[in-house]
Design an enzyme around this catalytic site. Structure first.
Site, short mmCIF file in Angstrom:
data_model
loop_
_atom_site.label_atom_id
_atom_site.label_comp_id
_atom_site.label_asym_id
_atom_site.label_seq_id
_atom_site.Cartn_x
_atom_site.Cartn_y
_atom_site.Cartn_z
N HIS A 43 0.86 -1.19 0.00
CA HIS A 43 0.00 0.00 0.00
C HIS A 43 0.89 1.24 0.00
CE1 HIS A 43 -3.94 1.96 1.64
NE2 HIS A 43 -3.21 2.85 1.00
N GLU A 70 -2.61 -1.69 -3.15
CA GLU A 70 -3.69 -0.90 -2.56
C GLU A 70 -3.35 0.58 -2.60
OE1 GLU A 70 -5.13 -4.00 0.95
OE2 GLU A 70 -4.03 -2.18 1.48
N HIS A 190 -8.12 -5.68 7.38
CA HIS A 190 -7.89 -4.65 8.39
C HIS A 190 -8.13 -5.22 9.79
CE1 HIS A 190 -6.78 -0.40 8.86
NE2 HIS A 190 -7.30 -0.57 10.06
#
Length: 239
Positions: A43, A70, A190
């Protein structure tokens, strides 16, 4: 079986804290795959405080499982993804100064924007997933964007599960059932961990992939990376 994609951002954070190249993110990605991980997630953020844009290009040749990038689809990110050609891109609406992702897309308000971005990725044969809260109307809105998959934002589930509230999985179950009905693939991520992943996996029908980084790397400090990956794989097996 639900696939395990390992987010290696925290490895880059550790490297950056001292400068140099220890630990080496490319070597860690190789090891994750050797130990059974079925994907590598990164990410990159505009300030490059953990994964750097160059890391993405260094990783691309060695990721032979699934490369998932991401990020917030600003122009710089879109250009990066189109050059790197990952198997999957996951769109996340985080602010540039966000410590970590903290909300899913409003797929209704941002429908036209997401539709345009997603169509560009799909023209380049890159599978798309969008980060969403477990809210039915957001799942319905996701269909209108043309995305292939959704990634359910699981922080609330993880927080409540730690308090003993297993009913917190209910909104995710309902949204997964809706997504399955609408033909959307389902990812999740998450704050998923060894403590809460098995119950989540058993509860969510059609869960294709989980992306786990912070907890997995933290658990590996005590238990070892190979051991932790093997534990996740066992918990993610279909019964």
């Amino acid at each position: 079986m639900t696939k395990l994609s390992v987010n290696i951002n925290k490895i880059a954070t550790l490297r950056n804290s001292r400068g140099g190249d220890v630990p080496n993110v490319v070597q860690v990605a190789k090891d994750v795959q050797k130990f059974g991980g079925q994907g590598i997630t990164v990410h990159p953020r505009p300030d490059e405080r953990h994964i750097r844009y160059q890391d993405v290009f260094d990783l691309r040749p060695v990721v032979y499982t699934e490369f998932n990038i991401e990020g917030n689809p600003i122009k710089q990110f879109i250009d990066l993804v189109l050059k790197a050609q990952p198997e999957q891109v996951t769109l996340v609406p985080d602010a540039e100064d966000a410590i970590t992702s903290n909300a899913g897309w409003d797929t209704i308000k941002n429908r036209d924007f997401l539709k345009e971005v997603i169509s560009e990725f799909k023209r380049n044969n890159i599978r798309t997933s969008i980060f969403v809260d477990p809210v039915p109307k957001m799942i319905e809105g996701a269909v209108e964007t043309g995305t292939d998959r959704i990634e359910l934002y699981t922080e609330e589930y993880a927080s409540q599960f730690a308090k003993g509230n297993k009913e917190a999985v209910r909104p995710y179950v309902e949204c997964a059932e809706l997504a399955n009905k609408l033909g959307l693939g389902i990812n999740a991520g998450h704050d998923l961990s060894l403590e809460n992943i098995e119950f989540f996996k058993r509860s969510i029908s059609g869960l294709l992939e989980v992306s786990i980084g912070h907890a997995l790397i933290a658990e590996s400090i005590y238990l070892g990376l190979e051991n932790v990956i093997q534990r996740y794989l066992k918990l993610l097996k279909d019964s």
